[in-house]
Design a protein around this motif. Structure first.
Motif, PDB file in Angstrom:
ATOM      1  N   ASP A  53      -6.048  -4.164   9.770  1.00 12.20           N
ATOM      2  CA  ASP A  53      -4.778  -4.732   9.884  1.00 12.20           C
ATOM      3  C   ASP A  53      -4.802  -5.615  11.140  1.00 12.20           C
ATOM      4  O   ASP A  53      -3.530  -6.104  11.405  1.00 12.20           O
ATOM      5  CB  ASP A  53      -4.351  -3.831  10.006  1.00 12.20           C
ATOM      6  CG  ASP A  53      -4.477  -2.841  10.799  1.00 12.20           C
ATOM      7  OD1 ASP A  53      -4.990  -3.005  12.299  1.00 12.20           O
ATOM      8  OD2 ASP A  53      -3.764  -1.881  11.094  1.00 12.20           O
ATOM      9  N   LYS A  71      -3.268   0.807   9.240  1.00 11.77           N
ATOM     10  CA  LYS A  71      -2.036   0.452   7.863  1.00 11.77           C
ATOM     11  C   LYS A  71      -2.997  -0.506   6.761  1.00 11.77           C
ATOM     12  O   LYS A  71      -3.195  -0.464   5.767  1.00 11.77           O
ATOM     13  CB  LYS A  71      -1.174  -0.853   7.792  1.00 11.77           C
ATOM     14  CG  LYS A  71       0.213  -0.195   8.140  1.00 11.77           C
ATOM     15  CD  LYS A  71       1.111  -0.847   8.379  1.00 11.77           C
ATOM     16  CE  LYS A  71       2.292  -0.984   9.300  1.00 11.77           C
ATOM     17  NZ  LYS A  71       3.118  -2.156   9.217  1.00 11.77           N
ATOM     18  N   ASN A  72      -4.890  -0.462   7.602  1.00 15.86           N
ATOM     19  CA  ASN A  72      -5.712  -0.194   6.343  1.00 15.86           C
ATOM     20  C   ASN A  72      -6.830  -0.006   6.815  1.00 15.86           C
ATOM     21  O   ASN A  72      -7.408   1.307   7.928  1.00 15.86           O
ATOM     22  CB  ASN A  72      -5.927  -2.446   6.763  1.00 15.86           C
ATOM     23  CG  ASN A  72      -6.087  -3.084   5.331  1.00 15.86           C
ATOM     24  OD1 ASN A  72      -7.756  -2.334   4.282  1.00 15.86           O
ATOM     25  ND2 ASN A  72      -6.090  -4.311   5.570  1.00 15.86           N
ATOM     26  N   SER A  93      -7.665   4.380   5.819  1.00 14.28           N
ATOM     27  CA  SER A  93      -6.477   4.234   7.123  1.00 14.28           C
ATOM     28  C   SER A  93      -6.197   5.005   7.717  1.00 14.28           C
ATOM     29  O   SER A  93      -5.567   5.433   8.805  1.00 14.28           O
ATOM     30  CB  SER A  93      -5.002   3.704   6.171  1.00 14.28           C
ATOM     31  OG  SER A  93      -5.796   2.341   5.589  1.00 14.28           O
TER      32      SER A  93
END
Length: 516
Positions: free
Chosen positions: A275, A254-255, A234
């Protein structure tokens, strides 16, 4: 930009007048746009006001002539879908530098050359032994670099002839970026490394080892010595190609970061992630300027317009295609939620900016063009969703209600015929059983010659009998029962002489004695 319908014919003696042998093929002609633009340059340009009608298509000019109006550069109108004979997911698409052809790489390792004007296949070749994951041209348009899932990197000339192959990574190559000078390139892979290579010798110069997980994407700044990478951890890192340490790290997703791309001027860095967000980063202030939210699933592809920093296109895992304006609202300018039937793995704009090509997991390479004056709904031009990876099932109209009694009572489905209903059953079904008189109790009667015939309802008044009265049948069977009771009495007669024999023993004996 205008759309033309070009007619083709096949067969000896079969021309355009034969409706059975001719067929239409769609093409996009950008010559009229360039001619209109050149006319405006040679004379005093006039301000055009378009109206909602196809007749104003001839007034359009190329996208680079209107850099401050990004809506005129989006390509949401479906033109053509091209599919290989060997059906395989298309992971990467790229235009030839001259804009005449499109090169696609599939998961089967095939490279296909498509015409950029008539959209037909020109050549197919087995380029790699594994799926092709990345392809990029150098700025001088002389060399193309490609990478596959086995970690091999191949160099091709402008005629798609392979002149060098080497093992670049131990795992699958995810992305490739070319330096603006054309002398170096960067590659990233699932082995958590990004490497800088010398394009002439094929030697490794640097290795970026700051990421703690798979490096999914990389992008080289179009004007400076700056490389951006995105990873499964991330994080987005900026690197100096002359050093092996990261300049800075950006924590905005966040991903997994799936794509990073520099704008044509190099002022903006766009990033896409799992995300479901597309972020616009300003490297001058190292801050996030905009966050684009429209995707329902992870964002899988990203591409800037070649002539403007104000237009961006993104593709999602659900087959959606969105166009974003970086200068205005954070909402998409135009959206195609059903552009593909599977994940959109790659996007590439034509060098002039009037065409967009996309590669997807549904085995197809689709071409998109700018809308014409008068177009209101671009979804009406999309083909039917009948291929692989459909996000929605086909809508089947309900069948009209039909009677199945005749079907279920014929053939092998038919049942055995039921016995004929008895009068009692009919009276029960009709509800008339209560109207029948109750049967009278049995009365012993002696048979006589004047007795009426058994089983008929005859007589009047108290002597009347109905059909349901079974007293006659009982009366008829009663004499037979009496006869059966009499039979054992008749058989018992021989038993009495047994006792008489005991009494008669004496006279018999006496007689014998008397005779003696």
């Amino acid at each position: 930009m205008s759309h033309e319908i070009v007619l083709y014919s096949k067969g000896k003696g079969k021309g355009l007048d034969d409706p059975l042998k001719r067929f239409t093929k769609r093409t996009v002609d950008y010559g009229s746009d360039l001619v209109r633009w050149m006319e405006d340059l040679s004379s005093r340009p006039k301000r055009r006001r378009f109206q909602r009608h196809y007749s104003y298509t001839k007034e359009l000019v190329p996208p680079f002539a209107m850099p401050h109006n990004p809506y005129d550069g989006i390509c949401p109108r479906f033109v053509h879908a091209a599919v290989n004979k060997n059906r395989s997911p298309v992971h990467v698409v790229t235009w030839f530098p001259n804009g005449r052809r499109v090169l696609t790489g599939t998961l089967a390792g095939e490279m296909t050359i498509w015409s950029g004007l008539q959209f037909h296949s020109e050549n197919v070749m087995q380029a790699h032994n594994a799926g092709i994951k990345a392809m990029k041209w150098t700025p001088d348009e002389s060399v193309m670099v490609s990478g596959d899932q086995l970690g091999f990197i191949k160099l091709w000339d402008q005629y798609i002839y392979n002149f060098q192959t080497f093992q670049g990574h131990k795992d699958s190559v995810c992305d490739i970026a070319i330096a603006p000078t054309g002398e170096k390139f960067c590659s990233c892979a699932d082995d958590s490394h990004a490497k800088v290579w010398d394009l002439r010798t094929g030697d490794e110069e640097r290795a970026f080892t700051g990421h703690g997980w798979d490096v999914k994407c990389c992008a080289w700044h179009p004007l400076k010595g700056l490389v951006a990478t995105g990873s499964k951890d991330s994080q987005i890192k900026l690197w100096d190609p002359r050093a092996s340490e990261a300049i800075t790290t950006i924590f905005c997703h966040k991903n997994t970061v799936t794509q990073v791309a520099w704008s044509p001027s190099g002022s903006w860095l766009a990033s896409a992630s799992r995300d479901q967000l597309v972020m616009l980063l300003d490297i001058r202030t190292m801050s996030v300027r905009k966050v684009f939210k429209a995707h329902q699933k992870e964002v899988t592809s990203l591409c800037w317009h070649p002539e403007s920093d104000g237009l961006l296109a993104s593709g999602g895992y659900d087959g959606a295609l969105h166009f974003w304006g970086t200068m205005g609202s954070a909402l998409p300018i135009e959206s195609l939620p059903m552009a593909h039937e599977g994940p959109v793995w790659s996007l590439a704009w034509h060098p002039l900016g009037h065409l967009l090509v996309s590669g997807s997991n549904d085995y197809s390479t689709r071409f998109w063009s700018r809308g014409r004056p008068g177009d209101e709904n671009f979804e009406q031009f999309l083909p039917k969703r009948v291929g692989l990876g459909s996000a929605e099932t086909l809508t089947i109209p309900p069948t009209p209600p039909t009677s199945t009694d005749g079907v279920l009572k014929a053939g092998v489905l038919s049942a055995l015929p039921a016995p004929a209903p008895t009068p009692e059953l009919l009276s029960i079904l009709n509800g008339t059983l209560a109207l029948a008189p109750e049967p009278e109790p049995e009365k012993p009667e002696e048979p006589s010659d004047s007795t009426p015939m058994v089983g008929l309802s005859l007589g009047e008044g108290p002597n009347a009998k109905s059909v349901l009265d079974t007293a006659d049948f009982d009366a008829e069977e009663r004499p037979e029962k009496r006869l059966t009771k009499v039979e054992p009495e008749a058989e018992a007669k021989p038993v009495k002489p047994v006792k008489t024999e005991e009494k008669a023993d004496k006279p018999t004996v006496v007689k014998v004695e008397e005779d003696a």
